[in-house]
Design a protein around this motif. Structure first.
Motif, PDB file in Angstrom:
ATOM      1  N   TYR A  48       0.822  -1.204   0.000  1.00 43.04           N
ATOM      2  CA  TYR A  48       0.000   0.000   0.000  1.00 43.04           C
ATOM      3  C   TYR A  48       0.856   1.255   0.000  1.00 43.04           C
ATOM      4  N   LEU A  98      -3.051   9.166 -11.277  1.00 41.55           N
ATOM      5  CA  LEU A  98      -3.900   7.972 -11.239  1.00 41.55           C
ATOM      6  C   LEU A  98      -3.702   7.105 -12.481  1.00 41.55           C
ATOM      7  N   SER A 102      -2.152   3.413 -12.287  1.00 40.25           N
ATOM      8  CA  SER A 102      -2.977   2.329 -12.819  1.00 40.25           C
ATOM      9  C   SER A 102      -2.213   1.503 -13.850  1.00 40.25           C
ATOM     10  N   TRP A 106      -1.355  -0.330  -9.811  1.00 44.90           N
ATOM     11  CA  TRP A 106      -1.848   0.238  -8.557  1.00 44.90           C
ATOM     12  C   TRP A 106      -3.323   0.592  -8.709  1.00 44.90           C
ATOM     13  N   ASN A 107      -4.109   0.309  -7.675  1.00 40.34           N
ATOM     14  CA  ASN A 107      -5.537   0.605  -7.672  1.00 40.34           C
ATOM     15  C   ASN A 107      -5.880   1.455  -6.464  1.00 40.34           C
ATOM     16  N   VAL A 108      -6.858   2.327  -6.612  1.00 43.53           N
ATOM     17  CA  VAL A 108      -7.336   3.128  -5.486  1.00 43.53           C
ATOM     18  C   VAL A 108      -8.217   2.235  -4.627  1.00 43.53           C
ATOM     19  N   ILE A 126      -3.696   3.661  -2.011  1.00 49.55           N
ATOM     20  CA  ILE A 126      -3.487   2.879  -3.229  1.00 49.55           C
ATOM     21  C   ILE A 126      -2.882   1.529  -2.846  1.00 49.55           C
ATOM     22  N   LYS A 128      -1.364  -2.432  -4.476  1.00 47.34           N
ATOM     23  CA  LYS A 128      -0.907  -3.218  -5.622  1.00 47.34           C
ATOM     24  C   LYS A 128      -0.708  -4.645  -5.167  1.00 47.34           C
TER      25      LYS A 128
END
Length: 154
Positions: A48, A98, A102, A106-108, A126, A128
């Motif tokens: 994170y 973002l 992405s 990586w994602n929110v 975020i 991953k």
């Protein structure tokens, strides 16, 4: 005939429940599968970081930060190298940050707004997925600020 079958199935069901209840924990343990023979399900882990958006002097400031402990826990060296490079890069906008994050997987995970010194600050947690993480126990490290080091000083 139907009534006889229902009674027979009910009796068998009750017999099975009673036999299971009378089994000792030791006998139950013997019936379990040996852990060495159990199939291993590969689960991925997550790392994170935090992306913040604030306004400084009328301009948007986008920063990505990762906790230093992440350097000690990752087996996925590529992900850690990219995280360090992302941390040092200055993004010009939230959209750019973002989209770049992405593109690297990586994602929110979570978004919240807090009041900072210069106004509102938006925080984006975020995450991953990585193949494997090494466990880290900072409270066991020599010289850490955890409870064990306080107890050792007294």
């Amino acid at each position: 005939m139907k009534l006889f079958k229902i009674i027979l199935v009910g009796a068998a069901f009750l017999f099975a429940i009673q036999a299971s209840a009378q089994m000792t924990p030791k006998a139950k343990a013997k019936t379990k599968e040996n852990p060495k023979n159990m199939p291993v399900h590969h689960q991925s882990a997550k790392i994170y970081g935090e992306l913040t958006l604030s306004e400084v002097g009328g301009r948007a400031s986008v920063k990505v930060t990762f906790d230093p402990v992440m350097d000690r826990m990752g087996s996925d060296k590529d992900a850690l190298t990219i995280a360090q490079q992302i941390k040092n890069y200055r993004f010009s906008s939230l959209g750019e940050a973002l989209n770049v994050l992405s593109s690297h997987g990586w994602n929110v995970e979570l978004v919240w707004t807090a009041l900072g010194r210069s106004g509102e600050v938006q925080h984006f947690l975020i995450g991953k997925e990585v193949d494997k993480l090494s466990p880290v126990s900072p409270w066991l490290d020599k010289g850490s600020r955890g409870a064990t080091s306080k107890g050792a000083r007294n």
